[in-house]
Design a protein around this motif. Sequence first.
Motif, short mmCIF file in Angstrom:
data_model
loop_
_atom_site.label_atom_id
_atom_site.label_comp_id
_atom_site.label_asym_id
_atom_site.label_seq_id
_atom_site.Cartn_x
_atom_site.Cartn_y
_atom_site.Cartn_z
N SER A 99 81.14 -47.64 -25.02
CA SER A 99 82.13 -48.71 -25.04
C SER A 99 81.51 -49.96 -25.63
CB SER A 99 82.67 -48.99 -23.63
OG SER A 99 81.64 -49.45 -22.77
N PHE A 100 82.30 -51.03 -25.67
CA PHE A 100 81.87 -52.27 -26.31
C PHE A 100 82.27 -53.45 -25.44
CE2 PHE A 100 82.88 -55.93 -28.97
CZ PHE A 100 81.71 -56.09 -29.70
N LEU A 101 81.33 -54.38 -25.22
CA LEU A 101 81.61 -55.59 -24.46
C LEU A 101 81.41 -56.80 -25.36
CD1 LEU A 101 79.84 -54.94 -21.02
CD2 LEU A 101 82.30 -55.04 -21.45
N GLU A 102 82.39 -57.68 -25.36
CA GLU A 102 82.32 -58.89 -26.17
C GLU A 102 81.75 -60.03 -25.35
OE1 GLU A 102 85.20 -61.64 -29.04
OE2 GLU A 102 86.05 -60.04 -27.80
N LYS A 103 80.76 -60.73 -25.89
CA LYS A 103 80.18 -61.89 -25.22
C LYS A 103 81.07 -63.11 -25.42
CE LYS A 103 75.38 -60.41 -26.00
NZ LYS A 103 74.09 -60.78 -26.66
N PRO A 104 81.09 -64.03 -24.46
CA PRO A 104 80.42 -63.98 -23.15
C PRO A 104 81.06 -62.92 -22.25
CG PRO A 104 81.87 -65.88 -23.25
CD PRO A 104 81.86 -65.29 -24.63
N ILE A 105 80.20 -62.19 -21.56
CA ILE A 105 80.65 -61.06 -20.74
C ILE A 105 81.00 -61.55 -19.34
CG2 ILE A 105 80.01 -58.80 -19.82
CD1 ILE A 105 77.95 -58.62 -22.09
N THR A 106 82.22 -61.26 -18.90
CA THR A 106 82.61 -61.64 -17.55
C THR A 106 82.06 -60.63 -16.54
OG1 THR A 106 84.68 -60.37 -17.59
CG2 THR A 106 84.75 -62.62 -18.45
N LEU A 107 81.86 -61.08 -15.32
CA LEU A 107 81.31 -60.21 -14.28
C LEU A 107 82.20 -59.00 -14.06
CD1 LEU A 107 79.25 -59.68 -12.01
CD2 LEU A 107 80.68 -61.09 -10.51
N GLN A 108 83.50 -59.21 -14.01
CA GLN A 108 84.43 -58.11 -13.76
C GLN A 108 84.37 -57.05 -14.85
OE1 GLN A 108 88.51 -59.35 -13.44
NE2 GLN A 108 89.25 -57.35 -12.76
N LYS A 109 84.34 -57.50 -16.11
CA LYS A 109 84.29 -56.53 -17.22
C LYS A 109 82.96 -55.79 -17.23
CE LYS A 109 87.57 -58.72 -20.38
NZ LYS A 109 87.76 -59.33 -21.73
N LEU A 110 81.88 -56.50 -16.92
CA LEU A 110 80.57 -55.86 -16.90
C LEU A 110 80.51 -54.77 -15.85
CD1 LEU A 110 77.54 -55.68 -17.63
CD2 LEU A 110 77.14 -57.43 -15.89
N LEU A 111 80.90 -55.10 -14.62
CA LEU A 111 80.81 -54.12 -13.54
C LEU A 111 81.73 -52.93 -13.78
CD1 LEU A 111 80.59 -56.43 -10.40
CD2 LEU A 111 78.74 -55.32 -11.66
N LYS A 112 82.91 -53.18 -14.35
CA LYS A 112 83.83 -52.08 -14.64
C LYS A 112 83.25 -51.16 -15.70
CE LYS A 112 88.59 -51.04 -15.98
NZ LYS A 112 89.92 -51.60 -16.35
N ALA A 113 82.69 -51.75 -16.78
CA ALA A 113 82.11 -50.94 -17.85
C ALA A 113 80.92 -50.14 -17.35
CB ALA A 113 81.70 -51.84 -19.02
N VAL A 114 80.08 -50.77 -16.52
CA VAL A 114 78.91 -50.07 -15.98
C VAL A 114 79.34 -48.92 -15.07
CG1 VAL A 114 76.96 -50.31 -14.40
CG2 VAL A 114 77.33 -52.00 -16.18
N GLU A 115 80.34 -49.17 -14.23
CA GLU A 115 80.82 -48.12 -13.33
C GLU A 115 81.37 -46.94 -14.12
OE1 GLU A 115 83.97 -47.48 -9.61
OE2 GLU A 115 83.76 -49.42 -10.56
N GLN A 116 82.15 -47.22 -15.16
CA GLN A 116 82.72 -46.16 -15.99
C GLN A 116 81.62 -45.42 -16.75
OE1 GLN A 116 85.53 -48.40 -18.35
NE2 GLN A 116 87.19 -48.11 -16.88
N GLY A 117 80.63 -46.16 -17.24
CA GLY A 117 79.54 -45.52 -17.96
C GLY A 117 78.72 -44.61 -17.07
N LEU A 118 78.45 -45.05 -15.84
CA LEU A 118 77.68 -44.22 -14.91
C LEU A 118 78.48 -42.99 -14.48
CD1 LEU A 118 75.96 -46.96 -12.73
CD2 LEU A 118 74.95 -45.58 -14.55
N ALA A 119 79.79 -43.15 -14.38
CA ALA A 119 80.63 -42.00 -14.05
C ALA A 119 80.55 -40.96 -15.17
CB ALA A 119 82.08 -42.44 -13.83
N ARG A 120 80.55 -41.43 -16.42
CA ARG A 120 80.39 -40.51 -17.55
C ARG A 120 79.02 -39.85 -17.52
NH1 ARG A 120 81.93 -40.27 -22.97
NH2 ARG A 120 84.02 -40.69 -22.17
N SER A 121 77.99 -40.64 -17.18
CA SER A 121 76.63 -40.09 -17.12
C SER A 121 76.54 -38.98 -16.09
CB SER A 121 75.63 -41.21 -16.78
OG SER A 121 74.32 -40.71 -16.76
N GLN A 122 77.13 -39.19 -14.93
CA GLN A 122 77.09 -38.17 -13.89
C GLN A 122 77.92 -36.95 -14.28
OE1 GLN A 122 78.09 -39.76 -10.05
NE2 GLN A 122 76.33 -41.13 -9.99
N ALA A 123 79.05 -37.19 -14.95
CA ALA A 123 79.89 -36.07 -15.40
C ALA A 123 79.16 -35.22 -16.42
CB ALA A 123 81.19 -36.60 -15.98
N ASN A 124 78.38 -35.86 -17.30
CA ASN A 124 77.62 -35.11 -18.31
C ASN A 124 76.46 -34.34 -17.68
OD1 ASN A 124 79.28 -36.10 -20.31
ND2 ASN A 124 77.88 -37.72 -20.93
#
Length: 226
Positions: A99-124
């Motif tokens: 995915s892609f995050l545009e700066k400045p990165i908000t806390l909410q968007k960061l945590l959501k992207a990280v959570e989704q990325g880690l879910a993908r990592s565990q699924a893989n």
Amino acid sequence: MANILVVDDELGIRDLLSEILNDEGHSVDLAENATQARSARMDATYDLVLLDIWMPDTDGVTLLKEWAATGLLTMPVIMMSGHATIDTAVEATRIGAFSFLEKPITLQKLLKAVEQGLARSQANAAPAALATHKPLAAMSDGAVVSLPLHSPVMPADMGPLAHQGFDLDRPLREARDGFEKAYFEFHLAREGGSMTRVAEKTGLERTHLYRKLRQLGVELGRNKRG
């Protein structure tokens, strides 16, 4: 807890992301350029990478291409930039960015992207773990042989998804919180309630440990020790 690599040439952003992710209970490594990122990736396996696009030595998209070409792109990569064009974001996604995050990165968007990325990592990781798992069965002569994953010897109905007493048929965050609560309760009991020793055992700062225990609803009791 996940292992995360943050790659950004701006010290302030590295420190901020590291602080946020550490507060979430993750282990964070930092790299200020592509050279350090290459070295870190060769030395360790990460569950997620936050990668800045514009860096002075090698840009993030080029580094992403290198990892993809050499088989090192085994984890979700979240690209970050304050000046990237749509074409750049599309190219990074085509190469393999999660995915892609545009700066400045908000806390909410960061945590959501990280959570989704880690879910993908565990699924893989799950199919790979299943592929390498070979159940064993003892023959009448004492020999041990591997059974196919769908062997009729294995129960057809495993019941509710559970592992080591944890119900896995739940959203990722709930399952993770359940594990972390049991983890900290175990260490608290083993260390007699000593927060100092638990902090040392778990590798957390005392202030972060207190915050995490309150967040998980772990009761420290009246006889907790420092």
